[in-house]
Design a protein around this motif. Structure first.
Motif, PDB file in Angstrom:
ATOM      1  N   ASN A 187       0.855  -1.184   0.000  1.00 49.37           N
ATOM      2  CA  ASN A 187       0.000   0.000   0.000  1.00 49.37           C
ATOM      3  C   ASN A 187       0.890   1.233   0.000  1.00 49.37           C
ATOM      4  OD1 ASN A 187      -2.123   1.814   0.245  1.00 49.37           O
ATOM      5  ND2 ASN A 187      -2.287   1.564   2.463  1.00 49.37           N
ATOM      6  N   SER A 188       1.496   1.491  -1.134  1.00 46.41           N
ATOM      7  CA  SER A 188       2.437   2.603  -1.240  1.00 46.41           C
ATOM      8  C   SER A 188       1.683   3.929  -1.256  1.00 46.41           C
ATOM      9  CB  SER A 188       3.268   2.480  -2.520  1.00 46.41           C
ATOM     10  OG  SER A 188       4.022   1.279  -2.508  1.00 46.41           O
ATOM     11  N   PRO A 189       2.186   4.941  -0.538  1.00 47.49           N
ATOM     12  CA  PRO A 189       1.533   6.254  -0.546  1.00 47.49           C
ATOM     13  C   PRO A 189       1.710   6.944  -1.890  1.00 47.49           C
ATOM     14  CG  PRO A 189       3.604   6.352   0.635  1.00 47.49           C
ATOM     15  CD  PRO A 189       3.364   4.905   0.320  1.00 47.49           C
ATOM     16  N   THR A 190       0.829   7.866  -2.182  1.00 48.58           N
ATOM     17  CA  THR A 190       0.902   8.635  -3.424  1.00 48.58           C
ATOM     18  C   THR A 190       0.860  10.121  -3.112  1.00 48.58           C
ATOM     19  OG1 THR A 190      -1.506   8.550  -3.696  1.00 48.58           O
ATOM     20  CG2 THR A 190      -0.211   6.815  -4.764  1.00 48.58           C
ATOM     21  N   ILE A 191       1.531  10.892  -3.927  1.00 52.14           N
ATOM     22  CA  ILE A 191       1.510  12.346  -3.834  1.00 52.14           C
ATOM     23  C   ILE A 191       1.153  12.894  -5.213  1.00 52.14           C
ATOM     24  CG2 ILE A 191       2.843  14.437  -3.393  1.00 52.14           C
ATOM     25  CD1 ILE A 191       4.510  12.924  -1.427  1.00 52.14           C
ATOM     26  N   LEU A 192       0.020  13.589  -5.268  1.00 49.28           N
ATOM     27  CA  LEU A 192      -0.470  14.151  -6.533  1.00 49.28           C
ATOM     28  C   LEU A 192      -0.595  13.075  -7.603  1.00 49.28           C
ATOM     29  CD1 LEU A 192       1.611  17.474  -6.633  1.00 49.28           C
ATOM     30  CD2 LEU A 192      -0.714  17.139  -5.809  1.00 49.28           C
ATOM     31  N   GLY A 193      -1.049  11.900  -7.178  1.00 48.19           N
ATOM     32  CA  GLY A 193      -1.276  10.818  -8.121  1.00 48.19           C
ATOM     33  C   GLY A 193      -0.058   9.985  -8.444  1.00 48.19           C
ATOM     34  N   GLU A 194       1.115  10.390  -7.982  1.00 47.45           N
ATOM     35  CA  GLU A 194       2.344   9.663  -8.255  1.00 47.45           C
ATOM     36  C   GLU A 194       2.672   8.737  -7.087  1.00 47.45           C
ATOM     37  OE1 GLU A 194       4.095   9.616 -11.020  1.00 47.45           O
ATOM     38  OE2 GLU A 194       2.748  11.059 -11.991  1.00 47.45           O
ATOM     39  N   GLN A 195       2.847   7.449  -7.376  1.00 47.16           N
ATOM     40  CA  GLN A 195       3.155   6.473  -6.349  1.00 47.16           C
ATOM     41  C   GLN A 195       4.624   6.555  -5.943  1.00 47.16           C
ATOM     42  OE1 GLN A 195       3.043   2.120  -7.178  1.00 47.16           O
ATOM     43  NE2 GLN A 195       1.435   2.076  -5.611  1.00 47.16           N
ATOM     44  N   ILE A 196       4.883   6.484  -4.639  1.00 47.66           N
ATOM     45  CA  ILE A 196       6.237   6.551  -4.114  1.00 47.66           C
ATOM     46  C   ILE A 196       6.725   5.142  -3.833  1.00 47.66           C
ATOM     47  CG2 ILE A 196       7.715   7.466  -2.290  1.00 47.66           C
ATOM     48  CD1 ILE A 196       5.696   9.664  -1.863  1.00 47.66           C
ATOM     49  N   ILE A 197       7.895   4.806  -4.318  1.00 47.42           N
ATOM     50  CA  ILE A 197       8.456   3.478  -4.136  1.00 47.42           C
ATOM     51  C   ILE A 197       8.822   3.275  -2.672  1.00 47.42           C
ATOM     52  CG2 ILE A 197      10.305   1.906  -4.841  1.00 47.42           C
ATOM     53  CD1 ILE A 197      10.491   3.465  -7.456  1.00 47.42           C
ATOM     54  N   HIS A 198       8.496   2.091  -2.144  1.00 49.79           N
ATOM     55  CA  HIS A 198       8.736   1.803  -0.735  1.00 49.79           C
ATOM     56  C   HIS A 198      10.187   2.005  -0.334  1.00 49.79           C
ATOM     57  CE1 HIS A 198       4.785   0.444   0.344  1.00 49.79           C
ATOM     58  NE2 HIS A 198       5.212  -0.059   1.489  1.00 49.79           N
ATOM     59  N   GLN A 256      12.235   4.094  -1.135  1.00 48.78           N
ATOM     60  CA  GLN A 256      12.618   5.489  -1.032  1.00 48.78           C
ATOM     61  C   GLN A 256      12.029   6.165   0.205  1.00 48.78           C
ATOM     62  OE1 GLN A 256      11.240   7.158  -4.724  1.00 48.78           O
ATOM     63  NE2 GLN A 256      12.878   6.221  -5.937  1.00 48.78           N
ATOM     64  N   LEU A 257      11.271   5.424   0.998  1.00 43.61           N
ATOM     65  CA  LEU A 257      10.583   5.998   2.139  1.00 43.61           C
ATOM     66  C   LEU A 257      11.310   5.673   3.441  1.00 43.61           C
ATOM     67  CD1 LEU A 257       6.903   5.106   1.183  1.00 43.61           C
ATOM     68  CD2 LEU A 257       7.993   7.336   1.030  1.00 43.61           C
ATOM     69  N   PRO A 258      11.178   6.536   4.457  1.00 43.85           N
ATOM     70  CA  PRO A 258      11.763   6.237   5.763  1.00 43.85           C
ATOM     71  C   PRO A 258      11.028   5.087   6.438  1.00 43.85           C
ATOM     72  CG  PRO A 258      10.439   8.243   5.860  1.00 43.85           C
ATOM     73  CD  PRO A 258      10.549   7.870   4.409  1.00 43.85           C
ATOM     74  N   MET A 259      11.687   4.441   7.398  1.00 38.99           N
ATOM     75  CA  MET A 259      11.147   3.250   8.043  1.00 38.99           C
ATOM     76  C   MET A 259       9.826   3.508   8.747  1.00 38.99           C
ATOM     77  SD  MET A 259      13.014   0.801  10.862  1.00 38.99           S
ATOM     78  CE  MET A 259      14.372   0.476   9.731  1.00 38.99           C
ATOM     79  N   GLU A 260       9.652   4.706   9.337  1.00 36.85           N
ATOM     80  CA  GLU A 260       8.422   4.957  10.082  1.00 36.85           C
ATOM     81  C   GLU A 260       7.192   4.962   9.174  1.00 36.85           C
ATOM     82  OE1 GLU A 260      10.563   8.951   9.520  1.00 36.85           O
ATOM     83  OE2 GLU A 260      11.045   6.903  10.112  1.00 36.85           O
ATOM     84  N   LEU A 261       7.378   5.198   7.893  1.00 40.66           N
ATOM     85  CA  LEU A 261       6.260   5.148   6.958  1.00 40.66           C
ATOM     86  C   LEU A 261       6.029   3.743   6.429  1.00 40.66           C
ATOM     87  CD1 LEU A 261       6.654   8.422   4.840  1.00 40.66           C
ATOM     88  CD2 LEU A 261       4.994   7.935   6.636  1.00 40.66           C
ATOM     89  N   THR A 262       7.095   3.048   6.076  1.00 35.78           N
ATOM     90  CA  THR A 262       6.941   1.724   5.476  1.00 35.78           C
ATOM     91  C   THR A 262       6.565   0.666   6.499  1.00 35.78           C
ATOM     92  OG1 THR A 262       9.323   1.328   5.721  1.00 35.78           O
ATOM     93  CG2 THR A 262       8.569   2.251   3.631  1.00 35.78           C
ATOM     94  N   ASN A 263       6.977   0.829   7.765  1.00 34.71           N
ATOM     95  CA  ASN A 263       6.709  -0.191   8.777  1.00 34.71           C
ATOM     96  C   ASN A 263       5.428   0.035   9.555  1.00 34.71           C
ATOM     97  OD1 ASN A 263       9.091  -1.240   7.952  1.00 34.71           O
ATOM     98  ND2 ASN A 263      10.130  -1.124   9.913  1.00 34.71           N
ATOM     99  N   PHE A 264       4.956   1.268   9.624  1.00 35.16           N
ATOM    100  CA  PHE A 264       3.799   1.564  10.456  1.00 35.16           C
ATOM    101  C   PHE A 264       2.602   2.057   9.632  1.00 35.16           C
ATOM    102  CE2 PHE A 264       7.523   2.086  13.208  1.00 35.16           C
ATOM    103  CZ  PHE A 264       7.182   1.228  14.245  1.00 35.16           C
ATOM    104  N   ASP A 265       2.789   3.120   8.873  1.00 30.58           N
ATOM    105  CA  ASP A 265       1.668   3.704   8.142  1.00 30.58           C
ATOM    106  C   ASP A 265       1.337   2.953   6.858  1.00 30.58           C
ATOM    107  OD1 ASP A 265       1.435   5.577  10.074  1.00 30.58           O
ATOM    108  OD2 ASP A 265       2.530   7.143   9.018  1.00 30.58           O
ATOM    109  N   HIS A 266       2.344   2.453   6.165  1.00 32.31           N
ATOM    110  CA  HIS A 266       2.117   1.754   4.888  1.00 32.31           C
ATOM    111  C   HIS A 266       2.955   0.472   4.846  1.00 32.31           C
ATOM    112  CE1 HIS A 266      -0.069   5.134   3.017  1.00 32.31           C
ATOM    113  NE2 HIS A 266       0.716   5.870   3.774  1.00 32.31           N
TER     114      HIS A 266
END
Length: 226
Positions: free
Chosen positions: A17-28, A30-40
């Motif tokens: 469940n990768s987050p998106t910004i303005l319709g663009e999906q962000i690759i996991h 490239q994200l910090p751990m607090e986002l990939t492990n908890f929020d997404h």
């Protein structure tokens, strides 16, 4: 070992469940751990195969386990408080329950957002002289940073006092933390009150803009949380 099948499990499904910004999906990656492990978090489902062998799994995992390990079921974890000493357990019990510390019918619980807003404003006012001294070259003389700065210093000091067992975490440690912010701020004002007042009056438009932008970001938080 789990993903390679060495423990006797096969991965049967993966959900991302990768987050998106303005319709663009962000690759996991490239994200910090607090986002990939908890929020997404990425969810992986494994199925035990006929190759699973408990003795073999134990032999593979036990050398990797370092430090003290508590073998206890979560259902009874609260009965011995895991790794707490008798002194820590007694202190924990004496500190009171949540409802005893924070009256459910009290003003702060009946109006949490108003309380939070006023507290942030208070910490911001206290930290204004510090942010002004540290960030005076900015257009707003550091006013916008005063609120997060005040909150950060108070929270950090209270956390350090409790972590080093200098003062039990509670109202008293928070009061001490607020004093730790207020004291240097007061010294800055007393040292040059006219200059501080003059520069703050010169940025009244920045102050107004900051307060207007702060409110809509705070009120939608009501009723939400972890």
């Amino acid at each position: 070992m789990l993903r390679t099948g060495g423990l006797g499990f096969d991965r049967v499904a993966t959900f991302e469940n990768s987050p998106t910004i303005l319709g663009e999906q962000i690759i996991h990656e490239q994200l910090p751990m607090e986002l990939t492990n908890f929020d997404h978090p990425t969810i992986e489902i494994y199925r035990k195969t006929t190759a699973y062998n408990e003795d073999q799994v134990r032999a593979l995992l036990e050398p990797e386990l370092v430090g003290p390990v508590v073998d206890i079921r979560s259902a009874v974890a609260g009965k011995n408080m895991l790794l707490m000493t008798d002194e820590q357990f007694a202190e924990q019990r004496a500190s009171g329950t949540w409802s005893a510390l924070f009256d459910p019918t009290g003003l702060t619980n009946r109006h949490p957002m108003l309380t939070w807003y006023l507290m942030v404003q208070l910490l911001g006012v206290i930290a204004v002289p510090i942010s002004w001294r540290a960030l005076r070259h900015l257009s707003d003389k550091g006013y916008a940073a005063s609120k997060p700065l005040g909150l950060l210093i108070v929270a950090t000091v209270a956390w350090l006092l409790g972590s080093y067992e200098l003062l039990a975490f509670g109202r008293r440690s928070v009061y001490v933390s607020v004093l730790a912010v207020a004291t240097p701020a007061l010294l800055i004002v007393v040292n040059d009150p006219r200059r501080v007042a003059h520069e703050l009056r010169s940025i009244w438009r920045w102050i107004l803009t900051t307060e207007v932008l702060l409110r809509p970001h705070m009120w939608p938080l009501h009723g939400q949380g972890e």
